[in-house]
Design a protein around this motif. Structure first.
Motif, mmCIF file in Angstrom:
data_model
loop_
_atom_site.group_PDB
_atom_site.id
_atom_site.type_symbol
_atom_site.label_atom_id
_atom_site.label_comp_id
_atom_site.label_asym_id
_atom_site.label_seq_id
_atom_site.Cartn_x
_atom_site.Cartn_y
_atom_site.Cartn_z
ATOM 1 N N ASN A 76 30.686 36.845 36.497
ATOM 2 C CA ASN A 76 31.717 36.001 37.104
ATOM 3 C C ASN A 76 33.045 36.749 37.100
ATOM 4 N N GLU A 77 33.507 37.122 38.292
ATOM 5 C CA GLU A 77 34.746 37.901 38.418
ATOM 6 C C GLU A 77 35.962 37.009 38.659
ATOM 7 N N ASP A 78 35.756 35.702 38.685
ATOM 8 C CA ASP A 78 36.880 34.767 38.825
ATOM 9 C C ASP A 78 37.511 34.517 37.454
ATOM 10 N N SER A 79 38.806 34.318 37.443
ATOM 11 C CA SER A 79 39.499 33.889 36.221
ATOM 12 C C SER A 79 40.419 32.734 36.570
ATOM 13 N N LEU A 80 40.574 31.833 35.616
ATOM 14 C CA LEU A 80 41.417 30.652 35.825
ATOM 15 C C LEU A 80 42.525 30.600 34.783
ATOM 16 N N LEU A 81 43.673 30.083 35.216
ATOM 17 C CA LEU A 81 44.769 29.804 34.288
ATOM 18 C C LEU A 81 45.099 28.317 34.405
ATOM 19 N N VAL A 82 44.965 27.600 33.302
ATOM 20 C CA VAL A 82 45.266 26.163 33.297
ATOM 21 C C VAL A 82 46.221 25.899 32.142
ATOM 22 N N ARG A 83 47.485 25.685 32.463
ATOM 23 C CA ARG A 83 48.508 25.380 31.452
ATOM 24 C C ARG A 83 49.147 24.056 31.838
ATOM 25 N N GLU A 84 48.469 22.981 31.440
ATOM 26 C CA GLU A 84 48.968 21.648 31.793
ATOM 27 C C GLU A 84 50.313 21.413 31.121
ATOM 28 N N PRO A 85 51.236 20.772 31.783
ATOM 29 C CA PRO A 85 51.116 20.163 33.110
ATOM 30 C C PRO A 85 51.775 20.964 34.218
ATOM 31 N N PHE A 86 52.052 22.238 34.004
ATOM 32 C CA PHE A 86 52.933 22.880 35.002
ATOM 33 C C PHE A 86 52.387 24.103 35.708
ATOM 34 N N LEU A 87 51.483 24.864 35.077
ATOM 35 C CA LEU A 87 51.112 26.148 35.686
ATOM 36 C C LEU A 87 49.596 26.295 35.809
ATOM 37 N N PHE A 88 49.158 26.617 37.021
ATOM 38 C CA PHE A 88 47.728 26.719 37.312
ATOM 39 C C PHE A 88 47.514 27.904 38.245
ATOM 40 N N ALA A 89 46.406 28.626 38.066
ATOM 41 C CA ALA A 89 46.150 29.747 38.973
ATOM 42 C C ALA A 89 44.673 30.086 39.024
ATOM 43 N N VAL A 90 44.270 30.596 40.169
ATOM 44 C CA VAL A 90 42.922 31.123 40.372
ATOM 45 C C VAL A 90 43.060 32.581 40.787
ATOM 46 N N ALA A 91 42.272 33.457 40.152
ATOM 47 C CA ALA A 91 42.231 34.867 40.529
ATOM 48 C C ALA A 91 40.767 35.262 40.726
ATOM 49 N N ASP A 92 40.507 35.958 41.813
ATOM 50 C CA ASP A 92 39.139 36.334 42.178
ATOM 51 C C ASP A 92 39.105 37.856 42.270
ATOM 52 N N GLY A 93 38.488 38.469 41.272
ATOM 53 C CA GLY A 93 38.536 39.916 41.161
ATOM 54 C C GLY A 93 37.466 40.624 41.964
ATOM 55 N N MET A 94 37.727 41.893 42.258
ATOM 56 C CA MET A 94 36.741 42.738 42.926
ATOM 57 C C MET A 94 36.774 44.121 42.306
ATOM 58 N N GLY A 95 35.628 44.806 42.375
ATOM 59 C CA GLY A 95 35.551 46.147 41.816
ATOM 60 C C GLY A 95 34.178 46.359 41.206
ATOM 61 N N GLY A 96 33.781 47.613 41.015
ATOM 62 C CA GLY A 96 32.445 47.925 40.506
ATOM 63 C C GLY A 96 32.265 47.509 39.057
ATOM 64 N N TYR A 97 31.010 47.329 38.675
ATOM 65 C CA TYR A 97 30.639 46.966 37.299
ATOM 66 C C TYR A 97 31.487 45.789 36.807
ATOM 67 N N SER A 98 32.220 45.969 35.716
ATOM 68 C CA SER A 98 32.987 44.840 35.194
ATOM 69 C C SER A 98 34.448 44.874 35.656
ATOM 70 N N ALA A 99 34.780 45.787 36.577
ATOM 71 C CA ALA A 99 36.184 45.977 36.948
ATOM 72 C C ALA A 99 36.790 44.726 37.594
ATOM 73 N N GLY A 100 36.002 43.987 38.350
ATOM 74 C CA GLY A 100 36.513 42.766 38.986
ATOM 75 C C GLY A 100 36.933 41.738 37.948
ATOM 76 N N GLU A 101 36.141 41.646 36.883
ATOM 77 C CA GLU A 101 36.491 40.713 35.801
ATOM 78 C C GLU A 101 37.790 41.142 35.116
#
Ligand code: CA
Length: 241
Positions: free
Chosen positions: A16-41
């Motif tokens: 899973n190369e996606d990462s999430l940031l959930v800091r209730e109640p103010f900051l939220f983010a989705v990041a979707d990585g790319m790259g060989g092997y584990s580089a996307g993560e």
């Protein structure tokens, strides 16, 4: 405010190369990585880490310029991941999308965006895509060269025009809008929006209560193929958000 986040490796990929940031109640983010092997993560995780660190002023300085802080945080996150990619041959060419949402608590929303993760707003039974994909196919669609149905099925759908960590400079989109009670904000990676048409997302949000809708969005993405990692953050705006 109610918040639910989910991430799933999908039906095809091993990591899973996606990462999430959930800091209730103010900051939220989705990041979707790319790259060989584990580089996307590494790219999505490290970018989110650097982004969060650079948004320190949003939490601790009441009178800061929000747009300036967000643009600066994207630039710093980009630089951080770019330098990592340059220094380590295993990370060469890695990059990530980043779509972030800042809710200062005064009924406004700020979004900052690079790549093809998305922010949707569901209001009065209507789904609107707030962010614009930085992708080849989104450009073709905007120029009227293809239809939205052709865009949904396009073979070059995943070709990004920019991502964090790839080049020294990025152009970050900023959006700013007023919130209304009953709004649902949906941040997601393309593992969701590539599997579900906007109409399907809207139907699910209309048919289910908040908790069940998040589960149904994930399950329908898996049922439709689950070809990529699937991530979502859903926020329901209530009174006094
Ligand atoms: Ca993806």
């Amino acid at each position: 405010m109610k918040v639910i986040s989910k991430t799933h490796v999908g039906m095809v990929r091993n990591n899973n190369e996606d990462s999430l940031l959930v800091r209730e109640p103010f900051l939220f983010a989705v990041a979707d990585g790319m790259g060989g092997y584990s580089a996307g993560e590494v790219a999505s995780r490290e970018t989110l880490r650097a982004f969060e660190a650079a948004t320190h002023d949003l939490r601790h300085q009441k009178d800061c310029d929000v747009v300036e802080v967000l643009l600066d945080a994207f630039a710093k996150a980009n630089k951080h991941t770019f330098v990592l990619a340059q220094k380590n041959s295993a990370y060469k060419g890695m990059g990530t999308t980043l779509t972030a949402l800042y809710l200062p608590g005064d009924n406004t929303a700020y979004a900052a965006h690079v790549g093809d993760s998305r922010l949707y707003l569901y209001r009065n039974n209507t789904l609107s895509q707030i962010t614009k994909d930085h992708s080849y196919v989104a450009d073709l669609l905007a120029q009227g060269k293809i239809t939205s149905s052709e865009a949904f099925n396009h073979p070059k759908k995943n070709m990004l025009l920019q991502a964090l960590g790839v080049e020294e400079e990025i152009r970050t989109d900023i959006f700013h809008f007023a919130l209304e009670k009953g709004d649902i904000l949906l941040l997601c990676s393309d593992g969701l929006s590539d599997m579900l048409r906007d109409m399907e997302i809207a139907h699910i949000l209309e048919a289910s209560d908040f908790e069940n809708a998040a589960t149904a969005l994930l399950e329908q993405s898996l049922d439709n193929g689950g070809k990529d990692n699937i991530s979502l953050i859903m926020i329901a705006v209530e009174e006094d958000d």
